[in-house]
Design a protein around this motif. Structure first.
Motif, PDB file in Angstrom:
ATOM      1  N   CYS A   1       0.807  -1.227   0.000  1.00  0.00           N
ATOM      2  CA  CYS A   1       0.000   0.000   0.000  1.00  0.00           C
ATOM      3  C   CYS A   1       0.838   1.273   0.000  1.00  0.00           C
ATOM      4  O   CYS A   1       0.646   2.138  -0.846  1.00  0.00           O
ATOM      5  CB  CYS A   1      -0.942   0.015   1.198  1.00  0.00           C
ATOM      6  SG  CYS A   1      -2.251  -1.191   1.023  1.00  0.00           S
ATOM      7  N   ARG A   2       1.745   1.388   0.950  1.00  0.00           N
ATOM      8  CA  ARG A   2       2.534   2.621   1.027  1.00  0.00           C
ATOM      9  C   ARG A   2       3.352   2.854  -0.229  1.00  0.00           C
ATOM     10  O   ARG A   2       3.348   3.966  -0.767  1.00  0.00           O
ATOM     11  CB  ARG A   2       3.414   2.613   2.273  1.00  0.00           C
ATOM     12  CG  ARG A   2       2.660   2.986   3.508  1.00  0.00           C
ATOM     13  CD  ARG A   2       3.594   3.462   4.615  1.00  0.00           C
ATOM     14  NE  ARG A   2       2.821   3.708   5.793  1.00  0.00           N
ATOM     15  CZ  ARG A   2       2.893   2.991   6.908  1.00  0.00           C
ATOM     16  NH1 ARG A   2       3.739   1.986   6.992  1.00  0.00           N
ATOM     17  NH2 ARG A   2       2.143   3.287   7.937  1.00  0.00           N
ATOM     18  N   PRO A   3       4.082   1.838  -0.719  1.00  0.00           N
ATOM     19  CA  PRO A   3       4.837   2.081  -1.954  1.00  0.00           C
ATOM     20  C   PRO A   3       3.954   2.455  -3.137  1.00  0.00           C
ATOM     21  O   PRO A   3       4.335   3.268  -3.972  1.00  0.00           O
ATOM     22  CB  PRO A   3       5.560   0.750  -2.197  1.00  0.00           C
ATOM     23  CG  PRO A   3       5.650   0.109  -0.858  1.00  0.00           C
ATOM     24  CD  PRO A   3       4.400   0.535  -0.141  1.00  0.00           C
ATOM     25  N   MET A   4       2.764   1.889  -3.214  1.00  0.00           N
ATOM     26  CA  MET A   4       1.865   2.221  -4.333  1.00  0.00           C
ATOM     27  C   MET A   4       1.475   3.692  -4.269  1.00  0.00           C
ATOM     28  O   MET A   4       1.530   4.409  -5.270  1.00  0.00           O
ATOM     29  CB  MET A   4       0.620   1.330  -4.290  1.00  0.00           C
ATOM     30  CG  MET A   4      -0.320   1.534  -5.451  1.00  0.00           C
ATOM     31  SD  MET A   4       0.438   1.027  -6.997  1.00  0.00           S
ATOM     32  CE  MET A   4      -0.572   1.894  -8.148  1.00  0.00           C
TER      33      MET A   4
ATOM     34  N   ILE B   1       3.444  17.595 -12.490  1.00  0.00           N
ATOM     35  CA  ILE B   1       3.136  18.989 -12.161  1.00  0.00           C
ATOM     36  C   ILE B   1       4.365  19.863 -12.347  1.00  0.00           C
ATOM     37  O   ILE B   1       4.301  20.925 -12.954  1.00  0.00           O
ATOM     38  CB  ILE B   1       2.592  19.104 -10.716  1.00  0.00           C
ATOM     39  CG1 ILE B   1       1.215  18.458 -10.627  1.00  0.00           C
ATOM     40  CG2 ILE B   1       2.531  20.558 -10.268  1.00  0.00           C
ATOM     41  CD1 ILE B   1       0.700  18.295  -9.219  1.00  0.00           C
ATOM     42  N   VAL B   2       5.510  19.406 -11.843  1.00  0.00           N
ATOM     43  CA  VAL B   2       6.741  20.191 -11.954  1.00  0.00           C
ATOM     44  C   VAL B   2       7.132  20.363 -13.412  1.00  0.00           C
ATOM     45  O   VAL B   2       7.480  21.460 -13.856  1.00  0.00           O
ATOM     46  CB  VAL B   2       7.885  19.534 -11.144  1.00  0.00           C
ATOM     47  CG1 VAL B   2       9.220  20.174 -11.463  1.00  0.00           C
ATOM     48  CG2 VAL B   2       7.581  19.624  -9.657  1.00  0.00           C
TER      49      VAL B   2
ATOM     50  N   SER C   1       2.051   9.146  -6.251  1.00  0.00           N
ATOM     51  CA  SER C   1       2.153  10.580  -5.965  1.00  0.00           C
ATOM     52  C   SER C   1       3.446  11.156  -6.507  1.00  0.00           C
ATOM     53  O   SER C   1       3.481  12.301  -6.947  1.00  0.00           O
ATOM     54  CB  SER C   1       2.005  10.855  -4.470  1.00  0.00           C
ATOM     55  OG  SER C   1       3.042  10.252  -3.744  1.00  0.00           O
ATOM     56  N   SER C   2       4.527  10.369  -6.541  1.00  0.00           N
ATOM     57  CA  SER C   2       5.787  10.841  -7.126  1.00  0.00           C
ATOM     58  C   SER C   2       5.609  11.116  -8.611  1.00  0.00           C
ATOM     59  O   SER C   2       6.095  12.110  -9.141  1.00  0.00           O
ATOM     60  CB  SER C   2       6.906   9.805  -6.934  1.00  0.00           C
ATOM     61  OG  SER C   2       7.236   9.706  -5.580  1.00  0.00           O
TER      62      SER C   2
END
Length: 196
Positions: free
Chosen positions: A154-157, A169-170, A162-163
């Protein structure tokens, strides 16, 4: 000892948000409140709930109301955590969900660069690759293992997705692309559009 406000809802039973599992399938409760109690004050949470779309849309456009949820928040928090909250209050105040008017519109325009339909569609290959990589890592685990509760999945996904969004966006911001060149949003002006 502090008295806890009752969690009994309008219909004389526990309010669905307080009931274990109440948010797992809230649709019948939401329909009931929309029909019979479209505006409800819940003392246990000291909050108002508005259930009908037209009412919510009208409130979001009403300039007498504010999205600034930080007003008084720190002072109402338990004394033991007020110092910590004061240290992060400037960060929380900068969130788009806590801003009104021109500030909200400016931040929403920036966010829309990375989160419009075209941009999200462009992220699909990256999201699929991250999901496949993480799911392959679950091979060999017991069948009872839930990917939802597996920290290694979950966390890595979330982090990888988000990365990818941040990079998008950048890149768009640095190349000078405007929201209109990457967006497929409606033509409503920010002052009449519901807040993100």
């Amino acid at each position: 000892m502090t008295e806890v406000a009752s969690s009994v809802g309008h219909f004389g039973e526990p309010f669905f948000m307080d009931r274990p599992g109440g948010l797992d399938d809230p649709f019948a409760d939401l329909a009931r409140y929309r029909q019979d109690c479209p505006v409800y004050y819940h003392p246990a949470l000291d909050q108002w709930f508005v259930f009908r779309y037209d009412d919510v849309a009208a409130l979001l456009r009403d300039e007498r109301l504010s999205a600034d949820r930080m007003k008084g928040f720190v002072d109402q928090a338990p004394e033991a955590v007020r110092g910590d909250l004061r240290s992060i209050e400037p960060l929380l105040r900068s969130w788009v969900l806590m801003r009104d008017g021109a500030d909200h519109a400016r931040l929403r325009k920036l966010i829309n660069i990375g989160f419009n339909a075209t941009a999200v569609q462009a992220l699909l290959p990256c999201i699929e690759q991250a999901a496949n990589t993480l799911l392959n890592g679950l091979e060999g685990r017991p069948a009872s293992t839930s990917a939802q509760t597996t920290p290694s999945c979950c966390r890595p996904m979330c982090s990888r997705t988000s990365s990818a969004c941040r990079r998008r966006i950048v890149t768009a911001s640095c190349s000078g692309r405007s929201t209109s060149s990457t967006s497929s949003t409606s033509s409503r002006s920010p002052s009449t559009a519901p807040r993100a």
